[in-house]
Design a protein around this motif. Structure first.
Motif, mmCIF file in Angstrom:
data_model
loop_
_atom_site.group_PDB
_atom_site.id
_atom_site.type_symbol
_atom_site.label_atom_id
_atom_site.label_comp_id
_atom_site.label_asym_id
_atom_site.label_seq_id
_atom_site.Cartn_x
_atom_site.Cartn_y
_atom_site.Cartn_z
ATOM 1 N N PRO A 60 0.539 -1.443 0.473
ATOM 2 C CA PRO A 60 -0.081 -0.286 0.082
ATOM 3 C C PRO A 60 0.716 1.034 0.112
ATOM 4 C CG PRO A 60 -0.048 -1.073 2.430
ATOM 5 C CD PRO A 60 0.590 -1.796 1.315
ATOM 6 N N VAL A 61 0.605 2.026 -0.770
ATOM 7 C CA VAL A 61 1.423 2.910 -0.904
ATOM 8 C C VAL A 61 0.883 4.779 -0.947
ATOM 9 C CG1 VAL A 61 2.835 4.883 -2.185
ATOM 10 C CG2 VAL A 61 2.769 2.392 -2.692
ATOM 11 N N ALA A 62 0.311 5.129 0.444
ATOM 12 C CA ALA A 62 -0.588 6.696 0.512
ATOM 13 C C ALA A 62 0.123 7.794 -0.208
ATOM 14 C CB ALA A 62 -1.060 6.827 1.398
ATOM 15 N N PHE A 63 -0.208 8.365 -1.185
ATOM 16 C CA PHE A 63 0.042 9.379 -1.586
ATOM 17 C C PHE A 63 -0.608 10.569 -0.836
ATOM 18 C CE2 PHE A 63 1.092 6.856 -4.580
ATOM 19 C CZ PHE A 63 2.189 7.553 -5.584
ATOM 20 N N LEU A 64 0.028 11.660 0.186
ATOM 21 C CA LEU A 64 -0.616 12.345 0.976
ATOM 22 C C LEU A 64 -0.681 13.493 0.030
ATOM 23 C CD1 LEU A 64 -1.514 13.963 3.885
ATOM 24 C CD2 LEU A 64 0.496 14.350 4.109
ATOM 25 N N ILE A 65 -1.759 14.564 -0.113
ATOM 26 C CA ILE A 65 -1.935 16.165 -0.973
ATOM 27 C C ILE A 65 -3.233 16.349 -0.421
ATOM 28 C CG2 ILE A 65 -1.776 14.776 -2.716
ATOM 29 C CD1 ILE A 65 -5.181 14.278 -3.729
ATOM 30 N N VAL A 127 4.118 2.552 2.392
ATOM 31 C CA VAL A 127 5.180 3.812 1.521
ATOM 32 C C VAL A 127 3.984 4.838 1.720
ATOM 33 C CG1 VAL A 127 5.838 4.616 -0.393
ATOM 34 C CG2 VAL A 127 6.492 2.120 0.532
ATOM 35 N N ILE A 128 4.614 6.057 1.954
ATOM 36 C CA ILE A 128 4.303 7.476 2.093
ATOM 37 C C ILE A 128 4.863 7.859 1.482
ATOM 38 C CG2 ILE A 128 3.405 9.541 3.495
ATOM 39 C CD1 ILE A 128 2.650 7.853 5.712
ATOM 40 N N VAL A 129 3.991 9.047 0.498
ATOM 41 C CA VAL A 129 4.335 9.889 -1.176
ATOM 42 C C VAL A 129 3.904 11.202 -0.136
ATOM 43 C CG1 VAL A 129 5.219 10.895 -3.334
ATOM 44 C CG2 VAL A 129 4.418 8.043 -2.545
ATOM 45 N N THR A 150 5.749 2.234 11.291
ATOM 46 C CA THR A 150 6.011 0.844 10.465
ATOM 47 C C THR A 150 6.040 1.215 9.043
ATOM 48 O OG1 THR A 150 3.365 1.141 10.920
ATOM 49 C CG2 THR A 150 4.479 -0.002 12.641
ATOM 50 N N THR A 151 6.225 2.360 8.848
ATOM 51 C CA THR A 151 6.737 2.466 7.057
ATOM 52 C C THR A 151 7.900 1.282 6.571
ATOM 53 O OG1 THR A 151 7.028 4.362 7.445
ATOM 54 C CG2 THR A 151 4.732 4.401 6.500
ATOM 55 N N ASP A 152 7.778 1.663 5.723
ATOM 56 C CA ASP A 152 9.068 1.105 4.615
ATOM 57 C C ASP A 152 10.218 2.131 4.621
ATOM 58 O OD1 ASP A 152 8.967 -1.800 5.612
ATOM 59 O OD2 ASP A 152 8.065 -2.644 3.591
ATOM 60 N N VAL A 153 9.438 3.011 3.485
ATOM 61 C CA VAL A 153 9.116 3.857 3.151
ATOM 62 C C VAL A 153 9.127 5.553 3.132
ATOM 63 C CG1 VAL A 153 10.130 5.587 1.340
ATOM 64 C CG2 VAL A 153 10.800 3.516 1.817
ATOM 65 N N THR A 154 9.151 6.495 4.187
ATOM 66 C CA THR A 154 8.087 7.197 4.032
ATOM 67 C C THR A 154 9.111 8.532 3.233
ATOM 68 O OG1 THR A 154 6.948 7.513 5.928
ATOM 69 C CG2 THR A 154 7.023 9.610 5.437
ATOM 70 N N MET A 155 8.633 9.003 2.382
ATOM 71 C CA MET A 155 9.643 9.602 1.485
ATOM 72 C C MET A 155 9.228 11.037 1.151
ATOM 73 S SD MET A 155 8.922 7.847 -2.415
ATOM 74 C CE MET A 155 8.993 8.440 -3.419
ATOM 75 N N SER A 156 9.542 12.370 0.776
ATOM 76 C CA SER A 156 9.468 13.718 0.283
ATOM 77 C C SER A 156 9.574 13.710 -0.977
ATOM 78 C CB SER A 156 10.130 15.005 1.327
ATOM 79 O OG SER A 156 10.744 14.755 0.927
ATOM 80 N N VAL A 157 9.224 15.052 -2.388
ATOM 81 C CA VAL A 157 9.122 15.009 -3.206
ATOM 82 C C VAL A 157 9.737 16.915 -2.992
ATOM 83 C CG1 VAL A 157 9.201 14.932 -5.646
ATOM 84 C CG2 VAL A 157 8.148 12.993 -4.368
ATOM 85 N N CYS A 158 10.387 17.016 -3.706
ATOM 86 C CA CYS A 158 10.488 18.366 -3.410
ATOM 87 C C CYS A 158 10.501 18.876 -2.372
ATOM 88 C CB CYS A 158 9.617 19.164 -4.423
ATOM 89 S SG CYS A 158 10.705 20.892 -5.158
ATOM 90 N N THR A 159 9.328 20.754 -2.168
ATOM 91 C CA THR A 159 9.332 21.080 -1.056
ATOM 92 C C THR A 159 8.863 19.885 -0.294
ATOM 93 O OG1 THR A 159 8.354 22.532 -2.285
ATOM 94 C CG2 THR A 159 10.718 23.033 -1.857
ATOM 95 N N GLY A 160 7.643 19.375 -0.719
ATOM 96 C CA GLY A 160 7.389 18.119 0.802
ATOM 97 C C GLY A 160 8.579 18.304 1.317
ATOM 98 N N ALA A 161 9.566 18.113 1.336
ATOM 99 C CA ALA A 161 10.354 17.835 2.149
ATOM 100 C C ALA A 161 10.459 19.210 4.033
ATOM 101 C CB ALA A 161 12.516 18.353 2.114
ATOM 102 N N TYR A 162 10.309 19.529 2.723
ATOM 103 C CA TYR A 162 9.569 21.349 4.692
ATOM 104 C C TYR A 162 8.382 19.926 5.771
ATOM 105 C CZ TYR A 162 11.519 25.238 2.326
ATOM 106 O OH TYR A 162 12.788 25.373 1.955
#
Length: 315
Positions: A60-65, A127-129, A150-162
């Protein structure tokens, strides 16, 4: 919301592939391009930090928007995860969008999106994007904190790093962001080691990509960590994506050095965007005139000019 505002706050290859594994076909292609990582080419099947797929093969991959979410930041990875084929069929990753509420959100360029779930109803992700988007509420930050346990990867893209940084999870860790935001991210979150010139950075179960298209590479890297180099290479091939940054996290090195502002080509002292000297806000500090792309960045600089100058000199 404008992207600029967000930045501020198969024939020939088919014959080759028929004769050799597709990962080697890409490696042969890379051999002809000296700028690519030699290590990635020499070891096409090596995968560091491997991840274990779920037992049912449905990750399962969640795209937080939220409003202002930059489309390429999440749609690039969305397509990567959607194009992974296992056993001749797609479906290795189960993708869904998550927002604070169920109301439609307006992404960059005016795209309207109806979220699949709210943070209260979303399935637990592996996974979270997190793309560039508007400032998150405390409820959203708490959802990221809890889900990331408990995620394997929580990843930000671009200024999602903030957004990821605001959770506190990046404290003491390394991360990257869009090249125009290196200095600002480092100033706002001094406990984060901001890496310049990185296509992506991995630190534990957290990861961050550089700007915009970098998210595609980080997503391919996640695919590689789960299923290996051959599957990731096949995914890129099926997408007709020829970028190889996912095999070399240092491939954004062109952005590592701060561009130098000059009288003929003035740049914003905060984000390095080109400015019009005649119309741009400016400040004088120790006999030097600094220009800015906005009053907001002038304010950031004026609050602690010595720190911005020191960061520029260090870079």
């Amino acid at each position: 919301m404008k992207r600029r505002d967000l930045l501020k706050n198969s024939a020939a290859l088919g014959l080759v592939a028929a004769a050799v594994p597709i990962s080697r076909a890409f490696a042969m292609q890379a051999d002809a391009t000296p700028a690519k990582s030699s290590d990635a080419v020499a070891k096409p099947d090596a995968v560091a930090n491997k991840l274990k797929p779920t037992a049912d093969g449905d990750i399962p991959v969640a795209f937080l928007i939220s409003d202002g979410a930059v489309v390429i930041d999440f749609c690039g990875p969305w397509e990567v995860f959607g194009n992974v084929m296992m056993g001749g069929s797609m479906g290795a990753f189960r993708r869904y969008t998550v927002a604070e509420t169920a109301k439609p959100i307006t992404a960059s360029g005016g795209m309207k999106i109806l979220p699949n779930y709210t943070i209260a109803s979303a399935p637990h992700p592996k996974v979270i994007v997190i793309p560039a988007q508007s400032e998150p509420s405390e409820a959203v930050l708490e959802w990221i904190r809890n889900a990331s346990k408990t995620t394997d990867v929580t990843m930000s893209v671009c200024t999602g790093a903030y957004v990821l940084a605001a959770t506190g999870l990046l404290a003491g860790k390394s991360a990257t962001t869009h090249h125009s935001s290196y200095a600002d991210l480092a100033m706002k979150f001094p406990d984060i080691h901001v890496k310049r010139g990185a296509r992506f950075v991995e630190d534990g179960n957290l990861a961050s990509a550089g700007g915009l298209s970098s998210g595609i590479d980080l997503a391919l890297r996640v695919v590689e960590r789960y299923y290996g180099r051959d599957v990731a290479t096949q995914t890129a091939y099926d997408m007709e994506y020829q970028g190889q940054g996912w095999m070399d996290p240092n491939s954004n090195s062109v952005y590592a050095k701060i561009r130098t502002s000059s009288n003929g080509h003035p740049l914003c002292a905060v984000c390095s965007m080109s400015v019009d000297a005649a119309a741009a806000p400016k400040s004088d500090y120790k006999g030097t005139t600094y220009y800015f792309c906005s009053q907001d960045h002038k304010g950031l600089f004026d609050a602690t000019p010595e720190q911005f100058v020191a960061l520029a000199e260090k870079a």
